[in-house]
Design an enzyme around this catalytic site. Structure first.
Site, short mmCIF file in Angstrom:
data_model
loop_
_atom_site.label_atom_id
_atom_site.label_comp_id
_atom_site.label_asym_id
_atom_site.label_seq_id
_atom_site.Cartn_x
_atom_site.Cartn_y
_atom_site.Cartn_z
N HIS A 17 0.84 -5.27 -5.91
CA HIS A 17 1.04 -6.40 -4.98
C HIS A 17 1.00 -7.73 -5.73
O HIS A 17 1.83 -8.62 -5.51
CB HIS A 17 -0.09 -6.44 -3.93
CG HIS A 17 -0.13 -5.28 -2.99
ND1 HIS A 17 -1.29 -4.57 -2.72
CD2 HIS A 17 0.83 -4.72 -2.22
CE1 HIS A 17 -1.03 -3.64 -1.83
NE2 HIS A 17 0.24 -3.69 -1.52
N LYS A 41 -2.01 2.90 10.22
CA LYS A 41 -2.97 3.15 9.14
C LYS A 41 -4.37 2.74 9.57
O LYS A 41 -4.53 1.71 10.22
CB LYS A 41 -2.59 2.32 7.89
CG LYS A 41 -1.27 2.67 7.26
CD LYS A 41 -1.01 1.75 6.07
CE LYS A 41 0.34 2.01 5.41
NZ LYS A 41 0.67 0.97 4.41
N ARG A 90 9.00 0.08 -5.00
CA ARG A 90 8.63 0.94 -6.13
C ARG A 90 9.65 2.04 -6.35
O ARG A 90 9.79 2.56 -7.46
CB ARG A 90 7.26 1.59 -5.86
CG ARG A 90 6.09 0.66 -5.94
CD ARG A 90 4.84 1.30 -5.35
NE ARG A 90 5.08 1.59 -3.93
CZ ARG A 90 4.13 1.95 -3.07
NH1 ARG A 90 2.89 2.12 -3.48
NH2 ARG A 90 4.43 2.18 -1.81
N SER A 127 -2.27 1.27 -2.57
CA SER A 127 -3.63 1.06 -2.09
C SER A 127 -4.27 2.41 -1.76
O SER A 127 -5.45 2.63 -2.03
CB SER A 127 -3.63 0.19 -0.82
OG SER A 127 -3.08 -1.07 -1.10
O1 PNS Z 1 1.70 -2.79 3.53
P1 PNS Z 1 2.34 -2.09 4.68
O2 PNS Z 1 1.32 -1.40 5.56
O3 PNS Z 1 3.44 -1.18 4.27
O4 PNS Z 1 3.01 -3.28 5.51
C1 PNS Z 1 3.34 -3.05 6.81
C2 PNS Z 1 4.14 -4.17 7.45
C3 PNS Z 1 3.59 -5.54 7.15
C4 PNS Z 1 5.54 -4.14 6.92
C5 PNS Z 1 4.15 -3.82 8.93
O5 PNS Z 1 2.88 -3.39 9.30
C6 PNS Z 1 4.51 -4.96 9.82
O6 PNS Z 1 5.60 -5.49 9.77
N1 PNS Z 1 3.56 -5.30 10.71
C7 PNS Z 1 3.72 -6.34 11.67
C8 PNS Z 1 4.25 -5.77 13.00
C9 PNS Z 1 5.74 -5.84 13.07
O7 PNS Z 1 6.34 -6.90 12.94
N2 PNS Z 1 6.37 -4.67 13.26
C10 PNS Z 1 7.79 -4.53 13.34
C11 PNS Z 1 8.39 -4.39 11.97
S1 PNS Z 1 10.14 -4.19 12.08
#
Ligand code: PNS
Length: 160
Positions: A17, A41, A90, A127
């Site tokens: 990150h 998660k 990645r 993570s």
């Molecule tokens: O690190 P991660 O868990 O892969 O990141 C997840 C993330 C930030 C991409 C996702 O949880 C997210 O976008 N959360 C906010 C809710 C949202 O906008 N959902 C619709 C996405 S199209």
């Protein structure tokens, strides 16, 4: 000023990150590292704990700030006048995971997603892997910054 957002769970932040954040900070005037809630998660660190760890890691990057958001990403970007996000890739698996989200976010508000390829040295880090290694007593040094390693070890000790 061009502000971009680097969203993610960051549970916790890894060297992978940090690599993306550092590289984004060289390309854009302001980078907001946004701790979001991923409902699929179960988090180990609270959003506040994650923000503290990230702030410690980016203290030497003056154009990087850290924030937290529990709703839709596009609502945060619209609210703050942010027109682009930066994410790391990645592998092809990441691409397949990220592509529909980038397209959905673009469809919702027109926000763009820029992808940076993860530096090869960090391509294996996640993570989840770092947490598993540390919680099972392994050495996650090299995957996580020192402050994050220490925080994870405190969590591990509290659990045992
Ligand atoms: O690190 P991660 O868990 O892969 O990141 C997840 C993330 C930030 C991409 C996702 O949880 C997210 O976008 N959360 C906010 C809710 C949202 O906008 N959902 C619709 C996405 S199209």
């Amino acid at each position: 000023m061009t502000t971009v957002c680097c969203p993610g769970s960051f549970d916790p932040i890894t060297y992978g990150h940090l690599d993306i954040i550092q590289r984004a900070s060289k390309q854009f005037e302001h980078v907001v590292v946004l701790v979001t809630v991923n409902k699929s998660k179960k988090a180990m660190f609270t959003p506040e704990e994650r923000m503290v760890l990230i702030r410690e890691c980016v203290h030497d990057l003056p154009n990087v700030t850290v924030d937290h958001w529990e709703g839709l990403l596009v609502d945060y970007t619209s609210k703050h006048g942010i027109t682009a996000m930066v994410k790391g890739l990645r592998s092809g698996l990441d691409y397949e995971y990220e592509k529909p989200m980038a397209q959905a976010n673009s469809k919702l508000t027109g926000v763009e997603t820029f992808f940076l390829l993860t530096s090869p040295a960090y391509g294996y880090i996640s993570s989840s892997i770092a947490k598993e290694v540390s919680l099972l007593g392994g050495d996650a040094n090299g995957m996580l910054p020192d402050n994050v390693l220490a925080a994870l070890e405190r969590k591990r000790d509290a659990l045992t």
